[in-house]
Design a protein around this motif. Structure first.
Motif, short mmCIF file in Angstrom:
data_model
loop_
_atom_site.label_atom_id
_atom_site.label_comp_id
_atom_site.label_asym_id
_atom_site.label_seq_id
_atom_site.Cartn_x
_atom_site.Cartn_y
_atom_site.Cartn_z
N LEU A 1 38.90 39.13 41.62
CA LEU A 1 39.83 39.93 40.84
C LEU A 1 40.41 41.01 41.74
N ARG A 2 41.71 41.10 41.79
CA ARG A 2 42.33 42.12 42.64
C ARG A 2 42.70 43.33 41.80
N MET A 3 42.33 44.51 42.27
CA MET A 3 42.64 45.76 41.57
C MET A 3 43.49 46.63 42.49
N GLY A 4 44.35 47.42 41.90
CA GLY A 4 45.19 48.30 42.70
C GLY A 4 45.59 49.54 41.95
N ALA A 5 46.01 50.53 42.69
CA ALA A 5 46.47 51.79 42.10
C ALA A 5 47.53 52.41 42.98
N ASN A 6 48.50 53.04 42.35
CA ASN A 6 49.54 53.80 43.05
C ASN A 6 49.58 55.20 42.47
N PHE A 7 49.86 56.17 43.32
CA PHE A 7 49.95 57.56 42.87
C PHE A 7 51.04 58.25 43.67
N ALA A 8 51.90 58.96 43.00
CA ALA A 8 52.99 59.66 43.68
C ALA A 8 53.14 61.07 43.12
N VAL A 9 53.28 62.01 44.01
CA VAL A 9 53.57 63.39 43.64
C VAL A 9 54.91 63.73 44.30
N LEU A 10 55.90 63.93 43.49
CA LEU A 10 57.24 64.19 43.99
C LEU A 10 57.76 65.53 43.49
N GLU A 11 58.50 66.18 44.34
CA GLU A 11 59.20 67.39 43.95
C GLU A 11 60.63 67.23 44.43
N ALA B 1 46.70 51.79 47.02
CA ALA B 1 45.44 51.19 47.45
C ALA B 1 45.18 49.94 46.63
N SER B 2 44.51 48.97 47.24
CA SER B 2 44.09 47.77 46.50
C SER B 2 42.72 47.33 47.01
N TYR B 3 42.00 46.62 46.14
CA TYR B 3 40.65 46.17 46.47
C TYR B 3 40.42 44.82 45.80
N THR B 4 39.83 43.89 46.54
CA THR B 4 39.48 42.59 45.99
C THR B 4 37.97 42.39 46.14
N PRO B 5 37.21 42.56 45.04
CA PRO B 5 35.76 42.35 45.12
C PRO B 5 35.44 40.86 45.27
#
Length: 57
Positions: free
Chosen positions: A30-40, A22-26
């Motif tokens: 300033l651009r902010m982002g995050a990544n999340f992964a759950v792997l098995e 996900a990313s967001y630009t207010p």
């Protein structure tokens, strides 16, 4: 010169999981982002990769 060739071994691999980004630009620009992964994941010899989270601004 290499005298003996290496032995290539194919192992059964199974990976499943989810990856979210996900990313967001207010209005300030300033651009902010995050990544999340759950792997098995598994292969004949062990575990493939752990779950992870990354944040950026």
């Amino acid at each position: 010169m290499i005298d003996d060739g290496g032995v290539l071994q194919h192992e059964k691999t199974k990976i499943r999981g989810i990856d979210l980004a996900a990313s967001y630009t207010p209005p300030t620009g300033l651009r902010m982002g995050a990544n999340f992964a759950v792997l098995e994941g598994r292969y004949d010899g062990g575990v493939v990769a752990p779950s992870r989270s990354n944040d950026a601004a």
